[in-house]
Write a protein that holds these residues in place. Structure first.
Motif, PDB file in Angstrom:
ATOM      1  N   LYS A 224      -4.751  -9.306  23.996  1.00  0.00           N
ATOM      2  CA  LYS A 224      -5.575  -8.107  24.209  1.00  0.00           C
ATOM      3  C   LYS A 224      -4.692  -6.929  24.622  1.00  0.00           C
ATOM      4  O   LYS A 224      -4.870  -5.799  24.149  1.00  0.00           O
ATOM      5  CB  LYS A 224      -6.629  -8.379  25.286  1.00  0.00           C
ATOM      6  CG  LYS A 224      -7.563  -7.204  25.529  1.00  0.00           C
ATOM      7  CD  LYS A 224      -8.584  -7.523  26.590  1.00  0.00           C
ATOM      8  CE  LYS A 224      -9.574  -6.369  26.779  1.00  0.00           C
ATOM      9  NZ  LYS A 224      -8.937  -5.079  27.058  1.00  0.00           N
ATOM     10  N   PHE A 225      -3.720  -7.206  25.482  1.00  0.00           N
ATOM     11  CA  PHE A 225      -2.827  -6.147  25.953  1.00  0.00           C
ATOM     12  C   PHE A 225      -2.067  -5.527  24.774  1.00  0.00           C
ATOM     13  O   PHE A 225      -2.014  -4.302  24.622  1.00  0.00           O
ATOM     14  CB  PHE A 225      -1.853  -6.725  26.980  1.00  0.00           C
ATOM     15  CG  PHE A 225      -0.858  -5.732  27.504  1.00  0.00           C
ATOM     16  CD1 PHE A 225      -1.165  -4.918  28.580  1.00  0.00           C
ATOM     17  CD2 PHE A 225       0.394  -5.600  26.908  1.00  0.00           C
ATOM     18  CE1 PHE A 225      -0.250  -4.000  29.070  1.00  0.00           C
ATOM     19  CE2 PHE A 225       1.318  -4.690  27.386  1.00  0.00           C
ATOM     20  CZ  PHE A 225       0.993  -3.884  28.469  1.00  0.00           C
ATOM     21  N   LEU A 226      -1.450  -6.375  23.928  1.00  0.00           N
ATOM     22  CA  LEU A 226      -0.657  -5.861  22.804  1.00  0.00           C
ATOM     23  C   LEU A 226      -1.528  -5.164  21.769  1.00  0.00           C
ATOM     24  O   LEU A 226      -1.136  -4.145  21.195  1.00  0.00           O
ATOM     25  CB  LEU A 226       0.122  -7.009  22.152  1.00  0.00           C
ATOM     26  CG  LEU A 226       1.267  -7.596  22.990  1.00  0.00           C
ATOM     27  CD1 LEU A 226       1.922  -8.747  22.252  1.00  0.00           C
ATOM     28  CD2 LEU A 226       2.310  -6.535  23.308  1.00  0.00           C
ATOM     29  N   THR A 227      -2.730  -5.700  21.541  1.00  0.00           N
ATOM     30  CA  THR A 227      -3.642  -5.066  20.578  1.00  0.00           C
ATOM     31  C   THR A 227      -4.003  -3.661  21.032  1.00  0.00           C
ATOM     32  O   THR A 227      -3.979  -2.703  20.245  1.00  0.00           O
ATOM     33  CB  THR A 227      -4.917  -5.921  20.405  1.00  0.00           C
ATOM     34  OG1 THR A 227      -4.554  -7.243  20.024  1.00  0.00           O
ATOM     35  CG2 THR A 227      -5.829  -5.323  19.339  1.00  0.00           C
ATOM     36  N   ASP A 228      -4.339  -3.513  22.300  1.00  0.00           N
ATOM     37  CA  ASP A 228      -4.670  -2.190  22.844  1.00  0.00           C
ATOM     38  C   ASP A 228      -3.463  -1.255  22.768  1.00  0.00           C
ATOM     39  O   ASP A 228      -3.598  -0.059  22.481  1.00  0.00           O
ATOM     40  CB  ASP A 228      -5.133  -2.317  24.304  1.00  0.00           C
ATOM     41  CG  ASP A 228      -6.485  -2.996  24.420  1.00  0.00           C
ATOM     42  OD1 ASP A 228      -7.152  -3.147  23.382  1.00  0.00           O
ATOM     43  OD2 ASP A 228      -6.861  -3.387  25.552  1.00  0.00           O
ATOM     44  N   LEU A 229      -2.270  -1.802  23.048  1.00  0.00           N
ATOM     45  CA  LEU A 229      -1.051  -0.989  23.029  1.00  0.00           C
ATOM     46  C   LEU A 229      -0.831  -0.354  21.655  1.00  0.00           C
ATOM     47  O   LEU A 229      -0.658   0.870  21.544  1.00  0.00           O
ATOM     48  CB  LEU A 229       0.150  -1.867  23.405  1.00  0.00           C
ATOM     49  CG  LEU A 229       1.529  -1.219  23.264  1.00  0.00           C
ATOM     50  CD1 LEU A 229       1.697  -0.085  24.258  1.00  0.00           C
ATOM     51  CD2 LEU A 229       2.630  -2.263  23.467  1.00  0.00           C
ATOM     52  N   PHE A 230      -0.878  -1.158  20.607  1.00  0.00           N
ATOM     53  CA  PHE A 230      -0.605  -0.626  19.265  1.00  0.00           C
ATOM     54  C   PHE A 230      -1.756   0.243  18.756  1.00  0.00           C
ATOM     55  O   PHE A 230      -1.534   1.205  18.011  1.00  0.00           O
ATOM     56  CB  PHE A 230      -0.314  -1.772  18.293  1.00  0.00           C
ATOM     57  CG  PHE A 230       1.058  -2.364  18.476  1.00  0.00           C
ATOM     58  CD1 PHE A 230       2.194  -1.673  18.063  1.00  0.00           C
ATOM     59  CD2 PHE A 230       1.221  -3.598  19.073  1.00  0.00           C
ATOM     60  CE1 PHE A 230       3.455  -2.215  18.248  1.00  0.00           C
ATOM     61  CE2 PHE A 230       2.477  -4.140  19.259  1.00  0.00           C
ATOM     62  CZ  PHE A 230       3.609  -3.444  18.840  1.00  0.00           C
ATOM     63  N   ALA A 231      -2.966  -0.079  19.176  1.00  0.00           N
ATOM     64  CA  ALA A 231      -4.113   0.745  18.760  1.00  0.00           C
ATOM     65  C   ALA A 231      -3.986   2.153  19.327  1.00  0.00           C
ATOM     66  O   ALA A 231      -4.178   3.155  18.619  1.00  0.00           O
ATOM     67  CB  ALA A 231      -5.417   0.091  19.211  1.00  0.00           C
ATOM     68  N   GLN A 232      -3.608   2.265  20.591  1.00  0.00           N
ATOM     69  CA  GLN A 232      -3.478   3.587  21.213  1.00  0.00           C
ATOM     70  C   GLN A 232      -2.236   4.339  20.694  1.00  0.00           C
ATOM     71  O   GLN A 232      -2.243   5.561  20.605  1.00  0.00           O
ATOM     72  CB  GLN A 232      -3.407   3.447  22.735  1.00  0.00           C
ATOM     73  CG  GLN A 232      -4.731   2.991  23.362  1.00  0.00           C
ATOM     74  CD  GLN A 232      -4.704   3.082  24.878  1.00  0.00           C
ATOM     75  OE1 GLN A 232      -4.122   3.994  25.449  1.00  0.00           O
ATOM     76  NE2 GLN A 232      -5.345   2.120  25.541  1.00  0.00           N
TER      77      GLN A 232
END
Length: 820
Positions: free
Chosen positions: A309-317
């Protein structure tokens, strides 16, 4: 010279418990009669004086630390240490010590007991551990002395560490710290500084875990603020609590991970900022502190990597256009630091790390970031890209080839990298140099996957030359539309030098891809415009590019060079350089010397036919006259094809006999009377015996006559060449950029001082009995393989021996005449 393995520094421990450097020398071991035993000897490398003479006592405790240190005590207050330059030398001396004491060299301490007083030794033997004083204000000085006295002794250090662990002593000390601060007891705070610093030097993980726990770490840092050497205490805690702010660019839900990040930052701060710079020995004692930080970082990377979840949010932002610039910068900086942490991982863990980032879409995210205007964001993105390229260039190549099927050339990742290289605003082009290195890694066939059909090399290079090469060469082509560079400022010259460096790399490694590009786009002619640059380094880059092409000895390149008269800019630069002996002069001469030595016939003829008039007066090296002789020999063969074929027959049958006729030839050889054999007969094959002997021998005799005449001509050329030293060439030709006819020579025969028609030539009737000069340089030019150096500058004293040389000169051998 003494082996550097035995090179050491000798240290002694002074009264202040500081190590003093006693000098650098070389250590050896041997029997010393005066000491009645094997001893360690160190002689100073400066004057050979004796720095150390120490007997290896059977009961002395020697300690080996960190592979390059041997420490021991010779008396109650006299500690010694040898710091080795190389581990191998340390191991050799350690084996000698262990051999004398009868110990296994695998141990780090040779004795269980240190050389202490009898009373201390009795105490150590009778008590299982070290008894610490009660933790009270009044006894802080006693505690500090106990810690300091225990550090030099491995045994006492071990016992002190166990006592501190078992009795919860560190927490009691930190409680005293609060009392001292409240009472403003500066003396007590100074003692606590010494105690806590000493505990760090015990190098124990179990103690670090207590000291770096959430409840203790800030108090430990507080103790280290009160260094007795400082007039005012530091304010480390204030910085960590008020100035340094923890930014969660993406909220971290795992409290354990968050605590680990805080702890690692603070411990890193202690190591870098709080602890005083350690001496060479104290640094070795802090190895466990380095390891503590290292394994914390490994743990943080692993925990973040598993948090999808952390990495997904990172690349999305990162890729969201709605993200504001400040937030994006924080995200990119975090990702950069995340990749930097990954360098501490073991190879298999690093593989998994980058695979996770690739699956998350790190390359498309970088493409978006690199297309932004923010310089700081782009710089951080470039650093991230460099981690990826250095780790797995094939992964990057695969991505850029796939995106080429959907996107225009302008927005391809690799083209964005090239554009950033070209548009670097740094006057020193620091970013451009970094990017050029990454591009070279990407286009290097050496690191491309070696599959059965070599698909990666073929596909990627095809893609690169179709979609990217025009972007790379754009600044070069834009700046070379005229006869000289349109912009010649320092920054532009630096950029073009970088582009040329990459193109030169391509010439060396890419074969037909770069060849087609250079010839179709007339790249070499445009590059040679830069020979007129006022910046010597850029002109030399252009020359190096051409030299790399000529070095391939490819006739496609050679025909292109001759058709476009691409030696003209080089000859111009050579003439404009004048008599200056510099890198440009040497590099140009070396290029022509290469053509001569390698006997590149097409280029030799082209240079002499078009530029001989400009180069004939260069007499401080033999390169150009040597080229002329090569050219004359070529023309002679062309004018006498029958003679050339005859020489081919002679050489072929002399050195490469047909295996099928070998037996017949040997039989004929043994059946022939040696006295009746004519010169040259033995090398003629039986199949040629049917021919008329006169028909064969006639061209040979003519050939020999021509060779004798040719030899005289060559000697006459050298006679007129001043070999007494380097002279300023007096060029009679001014080159104009608009015409090629100015560089066309007269008839080559007319230009030779020793031509048959010249009144003073050795072969003419007007000079009977004349003896031409001959020097060692003659053989360097006229005999195959006789070249000694690329550029020959004879010594000034050669003129003194010229008369003697005339008498001693021997004619060239027949073999040299046949092979020249």
């Amino acid at each position: 010279m003494t082996d550097t393995r035995r090179r050491v520094k000798v240290y002694t421990l002074n009264e202040d418990r500081q190590w003093d450097d006693r000098g650098t020398g070389h250590v050896s071991s041997g029997y010393v009669e005066r000491l009645k035993g094997m001893s360690l000897l160190v002689r100073a490398e400066s004057d050979g004086s004796l720095l150390l003479e120490s007997k290896i006592n059977p009961n002395t405790a020697y300690q080996k630390q960190q592979d390059t240190l041997i420490v021991w005590s010779e008396a109650e207050n006299y500690d010694l240490a040898l710091s080795f330059q190389e581990k191998a030398g340390c191991d050799e001396i350690w084996e000698k010590i262990c051999q004398v004491q009868g110990k296994d060299p695998s141990v780090d301490i040779t004795q269980d007991l240190v050389d202490e007083s009898e009373e201390e030794r009795f105490d150590d033997m009778s008590s299982p551990g070290l008894e610490l004083p009660s933790c009270e204000l009044s006894r802080l000085e006693e505690i500090a002395e106990l810690v300091a006295s225990s550090l030099p002794s491995p045994l006492r250090r071990e016992k002190l560490a166990l006592a501190l662990e078992n009795e919860g002593y560190i927490k009691k000390l930190l409680e005293l710290f609060h009392v001292c601060e409240d009472l403003e007891n500066i003396e007590g705070l100074h003692h606590l500084y010494e105690i806590i610093k000493g505990i760090f030097l015990l190098n124990r993980t179990a103690l670090f875990e207590v000291m770096f726990s959430e409840e203790c770490i800030m108090d430990v840092i507080g103790c280290l603020e009160y260094d007795p050497a400082l007039s005012q205490p530091r304010k480390h805690r204030e910085f960590l609590t008020k100035t340094a702010k923890f930014k969660e660019v993406i909220p971290i839900s795992d409290p354990e991970l968050k605590q680990k990040i805080h702890q690692t930052y603070r411990v890193q701060y202690i190591q870098d900022m709080v602890l005083p710079t350690p001496s060479v020995f104290e640094e070795n004692m802090l190895s466990t502190l380095h390891s503590f930080i290292f394994f914390n970082k490994v743990e943080i990377v692993g925990m973040l990597q598993e948090d999808e979840k952390f990495l997904t949010d990172l690349f999305a932002q990162l890729t969201d256009e709605a993200t504001d610039e400040e937030k994006r910068q924080e995200l990119v900086n975090f990702l950069k630091e995340f990749c930097a942490f990954s360098q501490t991982l073991q190879p298999q863990n690093r593989d998994a790390f980058f695979k996770t980032l690739s699956n998350m879409g790190i390359l498309p995210a970088l493409e978006v970031i690199l297309g932004m205007d923010d310089t700081q964001v782009r710089s951080a993105a470039t650093d991230i890209f460099s981690y990826l390229v250095e780790y797995n260039p094939s992964m990057v190549r695969e991505f850029v080839m796939q995106e080429a099927q959907q996107n225009d050339d302008d927005i391809l990742l690799i083209n964005l990298i090239i554009e950033h290289m070209i548009c670097d605003t740094d006057p020193e082009l620091g970013g451009a140099v970094q990017l050029m290195g990454l591009l070279r890694t990407l286009v290097d066939p050496e690191n491309m996957l070696a599959t059965a059909n070599k698909t990666e090399k073929t596909e990627f290079l095809g893609f690169f030359y179709k979609h990217c090469m025009h972007v790379l060469t754009a600044p070069l082509l834009a700046n070379t539309t005229e006869d000289k560079p349109s912009k010649d400022d320092f920054q532009t010259a630096q950029l073009l030098a970088l582009v040329l460096e990459l193109l030169t790399f391509c010439v060396e490694h890419h074969t037909y891809h770069i060849k087609n590009y250079i010839i179709n786009k007339d790249i070499l002619r445009r590059v040679l415009v830069l020979m007129a640059s006022k910046h010597a380094f850029l002109a030399l880059c252009a020359l190096r590019f051409k030299r790399k092409i000529i070095g391939l000895k490819d006739e496609f390149y050679n025909r292109y060079i001759m058709k476009s008269f691409l030696f003209e800019p080089v000859v111009k630069a050579f003439l404009n350089n004048g008599s200056r002996y510099n890198l440009m002069n040497s590099a140009i001469i070396e290029m022509f010397e290469f053509i001569r030595v390698e006997d590149i016939k097409s280029l030799t003829a082209h240079v002499i036919e078009n530029y001989w008039k400009a180069l004939e007066d260069v007499d401080y090296v033999q390169t150009f006259k040597g080229l002329k002789l090569r050219f004359e020999q070529q023309r002679e063969r062309q004018d006498n094809p029958k003679l050339d074929s005859m020489r081919s027959i002679l050489r072929n049958h002399r050195y490469r006999r047909d295996a099928r006729t070998l037996e017949d030839e040997e039989e004929m050889w043994f059946n022939t009377d040696e006295d009746d054999m004519e010169d040259g007969e033995a090398v003629v094959s039986p199949s040629d015996k049917t021919k008329n002997d006169d028909d064969i021998m006639d061209p040979i005799s003519k050939f020999m006559e021509r060779k004798k005449l040719k030899e005289s001509e060559e000697k006459e050329v050298l006679l007129k060449t001043n070999l007494s030293g380097r002279q300023s060439p007096s060029f009679k030709l001014s080159l104009s950029s608009g015409t090629k006819t100015n560089l066309t020579s007269q008839s080559p025969a007319a230009n030779l001082p020793g031509s048959p028609g010249s009144p003073g030539s050795p072969g003419s009737p007007g000079s009977p009995g004349s003896v031409p000069k001959s020097t060692s340089q003659t053989a360097a030019i006229t005999t195959k393989g006789g070249l000694v150096g690329l550029v020959d500058y004879p010594d000034d004293d050669e003129d003194d021996d010229e008369d003697e040389d005339k008498e001693d000169t021997l004619p060239l051998s027949k073999k040299a005449k046949f092979e020249s």
